[in-house]
Design a protein around this motif. Structure first.
Motif, PDB file in Angstrom:
ATOM      1  N   LEU A   1     -24.707 -17.005  15.736  1.00 47.16           N
ATOM      2  CA  LEU A   1     -23.324 -17.406  15.970  1.00 47.16           C
ATOM      3  C   LEU A   1     -22.889 -17.020  17.388  1.00 47.16           C
ATOM      4  O   LEU A   1     -22.258 -17.800  18.104  1.00 47.16           O
ATOM      5  CB  LEU A   1     -22.447 -16.689  14.937  1.00 47.16           C
ATOM      6  CG  LEU A   1     -21.158 -17.374  14.513  1.00 47.16           C
ATOM      7  CD1 LEU A   1     -21.419 -18.744  13.925  1.00 47.16           C
ATOM      8  CD2 LEU A   1     -20.442 -16.506  13.483  1.00 47.16           C
TER       9      LEU A   1
ATOM     10  N   GLU B   1     -13.867 -19.099  13.131  1.00 43.73           N
ATOM     11  CA  GLU B   1     -14.114 -20.172  12.153  1.00 43.73           C
ATOM     12  C   GLU B   1     -14.887 -19.631  10.949  1.00 43.73           C
ATOM     13  O   GLU B   1     -14.566 -19.927   9.802  1.00 43.73           O
ATOM     14  CB  GLU B   1     -14.902 -21.303  12.825  1.00 43.73           C
ATOM     15  CG  GLU B   1     -15.328 -22.441  11.913  1.00 43.73           C
ATOM     16  CD  GLU B   1     -14.173 -23.297  11.411  1.00 43.73           C
ATOM     17  OE1 GLU B   1     -13.202 -23.475  12.152  1.00 43.73           O
ATOM     18  OE2 GLU B   1     -14.245 -23.768  10.247  1.00 43.73           O
ATOM     19  N   ILE B   2     -15.911 -18.822  11.240  1.00 43.85           N
ATOM     20  CA  ILE B   2     -16.780 -18.365  10.140  1.00 43.85           C
ATOM     21  C   ILE B   2     -16.158 -17.193   9.375  1.00 43.85           C
ATOM     22  O   ILE B   2     -15.941 -17.282   8.167  1.00 43.85           O
ATOM     23  CB  ILE B   2     -18.178 -17.966  10.684  1.00 43.85           C
ATOM     24  CG1 ILE B   2     -18.831 -19.150  11.399  1.00 43.85           C
ATOM     25  CG2 ILE B   2     -19.069 -17.430   9.553  1.00 43.85           C
ATOM     26  CD1 ILE B   2     -19.195 -20.334  10.532  1.00 43.85           C
TER      27      ILE B   2
ATOM     28  N   TYR C   1     -17.514 -25.159  27.901  1.00 48.73           N
ATOM     29  CA  TYR C   1     -16.069 -25.120  28.163  1.00 48.73           C
ATOM     30  C   TYR C   1     -15.805 -24.689  29.607  1.00 48.73           C
ATOM     31  O   TYR C   1     -14.906 -25.198  30.269  1.00 48.73           O
ATOM     32  CB  TYR C   1     -15.346 -24.156  27.212  1.00 48.73           C
ATOM     33  CG  TYR C   1     -15.552 -24.416  25.735  1.00 48.73           C
ATOM     34  CD1 TYR C   1     -15.958 -25.670  25.280  1.00 48.73           C
ATOM     35  CD2 TYR C   1     -15.364 -23.407  24.791  1.00 48.73           C
ATOM     36  CE1 TYR C   1     -16.165 -25.910  23.934  1.00 48.73           C
ATOM     37  CE2 TYR C   1     -15.558 -23.640  23.433  1.00 48.73           C
ATOM     38  CZ  TYR C   1     -15.969 -24.891  23.013  1.00 48.73           C
ATOM     39  OH  TYR C   1     -16.165 -25.124  21.675  1.00 48.73           O
TER      40      TYR C   1
ATOM     41  N   GLN D   1     -10.478 -23.676   6.436  1.00 47.11           N
ATOM     42  CA  GLN D   1     -11.539 -24.138   7.336  1.00 47.11           C
ATOM     43  C   GLN D   1     -10.953 -24.922   8.502  1.00 47.11           C
ATOM     44  O   GLN D   1      -9.790 -25.296   8.489  1.00 47.11           O
ATOM     45  CB  GLN D   1     -12.482 -25.054   6.565  1.00 47.11           C
ATOM     46  CG  GLN D   1     -13.265 -24.335   5.490  1.00 47.11           C
ATOM     47  CD  GLN D   1     -14.368 -25.231   4.949  1.00 47.11           C
ATOM     48  OE1 GLN D   1     -15.079 -25.871   5.705  1.00 47.11           O
ATOM     49  NE2 GLN D   1     -14.506 -25.268   3.649  1.00 47.11           N
ATOM     50  N   GLY D   2     -11.816 -25.167   9.470  1.00 51.51           N
ATOM     51  CA  GLY D   2     -11.419 -26.005  10.612  1.00 51.51           C
ATOM     52  C   GLY D   2     -10.377 -25.347  11.503  1.00 51.51           C
ATOM     53  O   GLY D   2      -9.543 -26.010  12.106  1.00 51.51           O
TER      54      GLY D   2
ATOM     55  N   GLU E   1     -10.979 -23.471  14.196  1.00 52.07           N
ATOM     56  CA  GLU E   1     -11.400 -23.125  15.556  1.00 52.07           C
ATOM     57  C   GLU E   1     -10.589 -23.844  16.633  1.00 52.07           C
ATOM     58  O   GLU E   1     -10.443 -23.326  17.737  1.00 52.07           O
ATOM     59  CB  GLU E   1     -12.901 -23.327  15.771  1.00 52.07           C
ATOM     60  CG  GLU E   1     -13.404 -24.713  15.580  1.00 52.07           C
ATOM     61  CD  GLU E   1     -14.932 -24.745  15.683  1.00 52.07           C
ATOM     62  OE1 GLU E   1     -15.461 -24.315  16.704  1.00 52.07           O
ATOM     63  OE2 GLU E   1     -15.589 -25.207  14.729  1.00 52.07           O
ATOM     64  N   THR E   2     -10.057 -25.039  16.283  1.00 50.70           N
ATOM     65  CA  THR E   2      -9.285 -25.790  17.276  1.00 50.70           C
ATOM     66  C   THR E   2      -8.069 -24.986  17.731  1.00 50.70           C
ATOM     67  O   THR E   2      -7.806 -24.863  18.920  1.00 50.70           O
ATOM     68  CB  THR E   2      -8.819 -27.131  16.675  1.00 50.70           C
ATOM     69  OG1 THR E   2      -9.938 -27.734  16.061  1.00 50.70           O
ATOM     70  CG2 THR E   2      -8.250 -28.050  17.714  1.00 50.70           C
TER      71      THR E   2
ATOM     72  N   SER F   1     -21.720 -22.791  23.746  1.00 46.99           N
ATOM     73  CA  SER F   1     -20.532 -23.657  23.751  1.00 46.99           C
ATOM     74  C   SER F   1     -19.575 -23.209  24.845  1.00 46.99           C
ATOM     75  O   SER F   1     -18.958 -24.036  25.526  1.00 46.99           O
ATOM     76  CB  SER F   1     -19.806 -23.600  22.406  1.00 46.99           C
ATOM     77  OG  SER F   1     -20.636 -24.050  21.386  1.00 46.99           O
TER      78      SER F   1
ATOM     79  N   ASP G   1     -13.377 -17.701   6.415  1.00 46.56           N
ATOM     80  CA  ASP G   1     -13.809 -17.298   5.068  1.00 46.56           C
ATOM     81  C   ASP G   1     -12.804 -16.334   4.448  1.00 46.56           C
ATOM     82  O   ASP G   1     -12.500 -16.407   3.263  1.00 46.56           O
ATOM     83  CB  ASP G   1     -15.187 -16.620   5.132  1.00 46.56           C
ATOM     84  CG  ASP G   1     -16.300 -17.659   5.260  1.00 46.56           C
ATOM     85  OD1 ASP G   1     -15.970 -18.870   5.231  1.00 46.56           O
ATOM     86  OD2 ASP G   1     -17.474 -17.272   5.408  1.00 46.56           O
TER      87      ASP G   1
ATOM     88  N   GLU H   1     -14.019 -18.457  19.006  1.00 45.34           N
ATOM     89  CA  GLU H   1     -13.689 -19.525  18.039  1.00 45.34           C
ATOM     90  C   GLU H   1     -14.745 -19.628  16.949  1.00 45.34           C
ATOM     91  O   GLU H   1     -14.436 -19.927  15.794  1.00 45.34           O
ATOM     92  CB  GLU H   1     -13.461 -20.866  18.737  1.00 45.34           C
ATOM     93  CG  GLU H   1     -14.683 -21.464  19.377  1.00 45.34           C
ATOM     94  CD  GLU H   1     -14.456 -22.871  19.945  1.00 45.34           C
ATOM     95  OE1 GLU H   1     -13.306 -23.266  20.141  1.00 45.34           O
ATOM     96  OE2 GLU H   1     -15.468 -23.546  20.189  1.00 45.34           O
ATOM     97  N   LYS H   2     -15.995 -19.348  17.319  1.00 45.92           N
ATOM     98  CA  LYS H   2     -17.061 -19.422  16.299  1.00 45.92           C
ATOM     99  C   LYS H   2     -16.897 -18.280  15.294  1.00 45.92           C
ATOM    100  O   LYS H   2     -17.005 -18.490  14.088  1.00 45.92           O
ATOM    101  CB  LYS H   2     -18.450 -19.324  16.952  1.00 45.92           C
ATOM    102  CG  LYS H   2     -18.743 -20.404  17.978  1.00 45.92           C
ATOM    103  CD  LYS H   2     -18.965 -21.754  17.344  1.00 45.92           C
ATOM    104  CE  LYS H   2     -19.142 -22.839  18.375  1.00 45.92           C
ATOM    105  NZ  LYS H   2     -17.920 -23.379  18.956  1.00 45.92           N
TER     106      LYS H   2
END
Lengths: 313, 448
Positions: A11, A272-273, A22, A282-283, A285-286, A18, A277, A268-269
């Motif tokens: 991760l 998100e995880i 950016y 979910q979703g 990270e944006t 990633s 959780d 963000e990763k």
């Protein structure tokens, strides 16, 4: 069950990769801001226009290197045109006017790109091109979409390549700004247009140069992004990923764009995880990347590497 | 002075009414809420291009539909719900003629218009998608989803996975991940995926990809950690090629990634390059030049320098074929209505036409659409009417899809329970008074 360290490491690695992507977009913002004090809203559309030009040329059976040269030339001409028809008439206008001009420029490029090319999704197998162009004579494949598994940790070869390209580009830019006469002229123009002109720095030439360089960076970033996400109008949204990066790193610092990118990529990763959780959503990270940026802003309003503005009253 | 003003005003009004465009007698009007630009333009240009080409062919060869020339006008929705609703209000009437129906190819837009469509008596069409409880025509008389609904789609995908595993009993102990687009459309399948796995003793997990889906590293790392046997892709637009590329980059076997009905276009797989080789997806309408009607469109439009697609290589592509299929369904509904009410039908009568479709093999052959359009038979209680699909596999070297399965039926029994529950919920919460489809008078009344 214990903590999954392999997954955690993957991760982090994925987030760093990633983050580099950016940073590539964020650097374009920083470059324009450092030289002219403008927040270039058109950065995302420049990315799209550059990548779309390249991919349409290669789809038309134009050789990889010729397509690269023509796309680079297009972005240089684009930079010169922006200086001649947008920056020069607006010189010494308020920064808000200049910002609004870049908003108009973004909409113009978006329409122009769709008019000139099309609005379909195009694949760009840059890895195949690179293998073919660089390694075919020795019959090797290195860049083709593949991965390395090391201690059960999976790393994409192309992501490593993208990181090397991005790192080299950023190093070159850092040296250019710090050590060359032109780089110093750019910084002087950014500090004070009028004072820079008074000491003989040609404002028009400097702006044309910086827009052309930004165009080339947009091309490189666009091609690397396109390899991962295809060439489509969603490339414009890469900008949304770069905004929290420059909020963290500061608008005036290239190293800031790098560090900001890595923080956002990893943050963000992880959000998100693990946070996703935890809260059962979910979703995230944006928006989570913006949340991270806001936290940083509370403590460092100018960003980690941004210059503190001191104004006399 | 007052008299002079009055006369001038009258003269201007007369002049304006004399020049205001009015549609000619013998014409029917169908709005075209397209999306030709933006991230989802591949789907929009293909789908609406197919519809326009079919309408043009009918105008050219049959003088329109039932002797009435077909007129349409475009409104760009950008696949944006708000713009789509604006387009509906702008397009529901054109030059004095009411729209016969409205087909926006968007779950968000069509769902937003369910109540408005009923109020205006204009059928809202959502081919192969939509608000699933809309299948119940007694509750949603002005909403149609001809082809398959979301639940058919996912039960057919599960049945196909069972086929790949050598029988449904072999699904026991398997793990299936649903990778879905972070939107109303994407979330529609989450609950049903869990229900399907409960029925077949497999385990399931749903993972959301935020819109537009151009960054999926965390989602695929999560999948890598979960180690599923299959991933069902419920994507849209750029999310599809990115899922294929990222999945392969993470070492997931592409043949175990199964795409849904909106992840099956050439425009989804081509950008993914070699990563997409062996990818499989569901379809209601095979790709390629598979029916007489497509050959006719090519001969009479594209070979004559006409046709809506700028890129002729997209003729026979998935979205374009879906558009031609939609065109066939649209005009068949108009013809069914015309057979009962005469050529100059209104939107309520065309609604009745959509409710009494009987596209069997014989009729499809007459229309030249056999091989392209699946059999569809709708009625008052079933506004979907198809409930079956095939699978196709992408062959990268030949840049084409190959058929990978025969027709597979959806698990209508399992889906009916959830559809009924949702419909009852709508009756209660939205104040809907349902029709009694067993009462012939209510069933046959077009003006509901």
């Amino acid at each position: 069950m214990g903590f999954d360290w392999v997954f955690f490491t993957e991760l982090i690695v994925g987030g760093l990769m990633s983050g580099v992507m950016y940073s590539l977009v964020a650097v374009g913002f920083v470059l324009i801001y450092k030289s002219s004090g403008i927040f270039n809203f058109a950065q995302g559309t420049m990315l799209l226009f550059a990548a779309l030009t390249f991919v349409k040329l290669t789809e038309g059976s134009v050789n990889f290197w010729v397509a690269l040269a023509v796309s680079t030339g297009t972005m240089v001409v684009f930079g010169i045109l922006v200086e001649r028809f947008m920056m020069r008439p607006l010189a010494n206008q308020s920064l808000l006017s200049l910002f609004m001009a870049t908003v108009g420029l973004a909409i113009l490029i978006e329409g122009l790109a769709q008019y000139m090319w099309d609005s379909a999704i195009h694949g760009l197998q840059l890895a195949d091109f690179l293998d073919l162009a660089l390694l075919d004579p020795v019959n090797m494949t290195i860049f083709v979409v593949d991965y390395i598994e090391w201690l059960d940790i999976l790393i994409s070869k192309f992501d490593i390549f993208a990181t090397i390209v991005a790192g080299s580009m950023i190093l070159i830019l850092a040296v250019f700004f710090q050590k060359t006469r032109t780089g110093m002229s750019l910084r002087a123009v950014s500090d004070d247009h009028l004072a820079a002109m008074a000491v003989g720095i040609p404002l028009s030439r400097v702006w044309a140069l910086v827009w052309a360089v930004t165009g080339i960076i947009a091309l490189i970033a666009g091609l690397l992004w396109a390899e991962r996400v295809s060439v489509s109008f969603t490339l414009v949204e890469a900008v949304l990923k770069a905004l929290p990066v420059i909020l963290i790193g500061g608008l005036t610092s290239i190293p800031g764009a790098i560090v900001g990118g890595l923080i956002i990529g990893v943050g963000e990763k992880l959000g998100e995880i693990y946070l996703g959780d935890l809260i059962g959503v979910q979703g995230i990270e944006t928006w989570f990347s913006y949340f991270i940026a806001l936290i940083f802003l509370l403590f460092r309003p100018s960003g980690l590497f941004g210059l503190k503005t001191i104004e006399r009253v | 002075m007052k008299t002079k003003l009055w006369i001038t005003g009258l003269a201007m009004a007369t002049a304006m009414s004399a020049t205001a465009p009015v549609m000619a007698e013998g014409e029917v009007y169908i709005p075209m809420p397209v999306y030709r630009v933006g991230p989802y333009a591949t789907g929009g240009t293909g789908y609406f291009g197919g519809i326009i080409d079919y309408y043009t062919l009918m105008n050219m060869t049959e003088g329109g539909v039932g002797g009435m020339k077909i007129i349409w006008n475009e409104c760009e929705t950008n696949y944006n719900d708000q713009k789509g609703v604006e387009c509906y209000h702008r397009q529901k009437e054109f030059q004095g003629k009411q729209a016969l129906f409205f087909d926006p190819l968007s779950v968000g837009i069509s769902t937003s218009l369910v109540a408005q469509g009923r109020k205006d008596k204009i059928a809202i069409i959502a081919v192969n998608h939509g608000r699933t409880e809309g299948q119940r025509g007694d509750v949603f008389p002005y909403y149609f989803m001809p082809g398959i609904n979301t639940y058919d789609e996912h039960s057919i995908i599960t049945a196909y996975i069972g086929e790949l595993e050598g029988g449904m009993e072999n699904l026991a102990g398997k793990k299936i991940v649903l990778l879905f687009h972070g939107s109303t459309y994407g979330r529609e399948a989450v609950e049903f995926t869990h229900m399907l796995c409960e029925k077949h003793n497999c385990s399931s997990e749903a993972i959301e990809v935020p819109h537009p889906g151009n960054e999926q590293t965390s989602q695929w790392l999560k999948i890598r950690r979960s180690k599923p046997d299959y991933v069902v892709l419920r994507g849209w637009g750029v999310m599809n090629p990115v899922a294929m590329q990222t999945g392969v980059r993470m070492g997931f076997p592409i043949s175990n990634l199964i795409g849904n009905i909106w992840s099956n276009d050439d425009g989804d797989v081509k950008p993914a390059g070699s990563s997409a080789n062996g990818y499989q997806a569901i379809t209601t309408h095979p790709t390629g030049r598979v029916a007489k009607v497509i050959d006719e469109i090519v001969a009479k439009l594209y070979d004559q320098g006409q046709g809506d697609l700028e890129d002729k290589s997209r003729i026979g592509s998935n979205y374009w074929n879906l558009g031609v299929m939609a065109g066939v369904i649209h005009l068949e509904a108009v013809r069914v209505a015309q057979a009962r009410f005469g050529p100059d039908v209104n939107s309520a009568q065309v609604r009745w036409g959509f409710e009494n479709l009987n596209l069997d093999t014989a009729r499809l052959t007459e229309l030249g659409a056999n091989g392209l359009v699946p059999e569809i038979k709708t009625n008052c209680m079933d506004h979907v009417g198809g409930h079956q699909a095939k699978f196709m596999r992408w062959v990268y070297a030949e840049t084409k899809w190959e058929v990978a399965s025969d027709w597979i039926d959806g698990d209508v029994e399992l889906s009916q329970a959830i559809i009924d529950a949702k419909a009852e919920n709508a009756i209660e919460n939205e104040g809907i008074t349902p029709r009694d489809c067993n009462d012939p008078a209510q069933r046959d009344d077009f003006d509901v």
